[in-house]
Design an enzyme around this catalytic site. Sequence first.
Site, mmCIF file in Angstrom:
data_model
loop_
_atom_site.group_PDB
_atom_site.id
_atom_site.type_symbol
_atom_site.label_atom_id
_atom_site.label_comp_id
_atom_site.label_asym_id
_atom_site.label_seq_id
_atom_site.Cartn_x
_atom_site.Cartn_y
_atom_site.Cartn_z
ATOM 1 N N ASP A 77 0.828 -1.205 0.000
ATOM 2 C CA ASP A 77 0.000 0.000 0.000
ATOM 3 C C ASP A 77 0.871 1.268 0.000
ATOM 4 O OD1 ASP A 77 -2.473 1.234 -0.141
ATOM 5 O OD2 ASP A 77 -2.754 1.318 2.021
ATOM 6 N N ILE A 78 1.858 1.280 -0.883
ATOM 7 C CA ILE A 78 2.707 2.464 -1.021
ATOM 8 C C ILE A 78 1.911 3.556 -1.738
ATOM 9 C CG2 ILE A 78 4.768 3.398 -2.135
ATOM 10 C CD1 ILE A 78 5.359 1.698 0.308
#
Length: 281
Positions: A77-78
């Site tokens: 979840d960058i």
Amino acid sequence: MISGLQHPNLVKLYGCCAEGNQLLLVYEYLENNSLALALFEYRLQIDWPIRQKICIGIAKGLAFLHEESSLKIVHRDIKATNVLLDKNLNPKISDFGLAKLDDEDKTHISTRIAGTIGYMAPEYALWGYLTYKADVYSFGVVALEIVAGKNNMKYRPNEKFVCLLDWALVLQKHGKLMELVDETLSSNFKKDEALRMINVALLCTNPSPALRPTMSAVVSILEDHLDLPEFNLESRSHDDGDDELKFQGLRDKYDEMRSLSESQTLTHSSNTTKRLLFHYI
């Protein structure tokens, strides 16, 4: 697991507390909140050297997670919301709630889709095929946002474009990549560094995970220790005559998602995601 991850570009966990139904993680305090707020909401005056430092710092943090840490981790979840900034605007990757440990005996992880629309790699969004290269794709989107000072999901220069990345691909095709650079920088940036960062972003968001670089290679390219490999993105660009047919379904879905908070984490089953992106295919 999180407490074992010690790196200057990862948020430090000091401890935890579990009392009744209160489950708390205690992290270091980051004075400047998130990169998303700094770029898209507060519009802090972040000059080019700071943007370069932030981009390289995120890349170093991911290279540590993927290649250097004793625990090899895919973050999943960058995005700009999950990059926090300290008082000196040093970047720290945060929010490991969706992270996956890598099994070295496997080439990939097959998993339920979890992440944020606009940052997920296509092979992960469509088939749940998760490798380190999914993080590389997400990093590419964030790098593009850092250069442009615009949110990938929310920016559309006109109705022909789905998002910031789509616009970047068209500009690349026409040799006009410098139009991506944040206009608030005026001429106060290094053209060669900006072009390098844009090209790295486009390389990282290649549809094929096999053609994306490792994060250690990204760090070397951004620091100008490694030449940027030649690559061709024409197959990803769309012809002007095919715009409406090719992108209408995806464009409609982006319109639907724009009403959601940019920081909201979205979880979908693989089948749902396939239906979601059917028109794009």
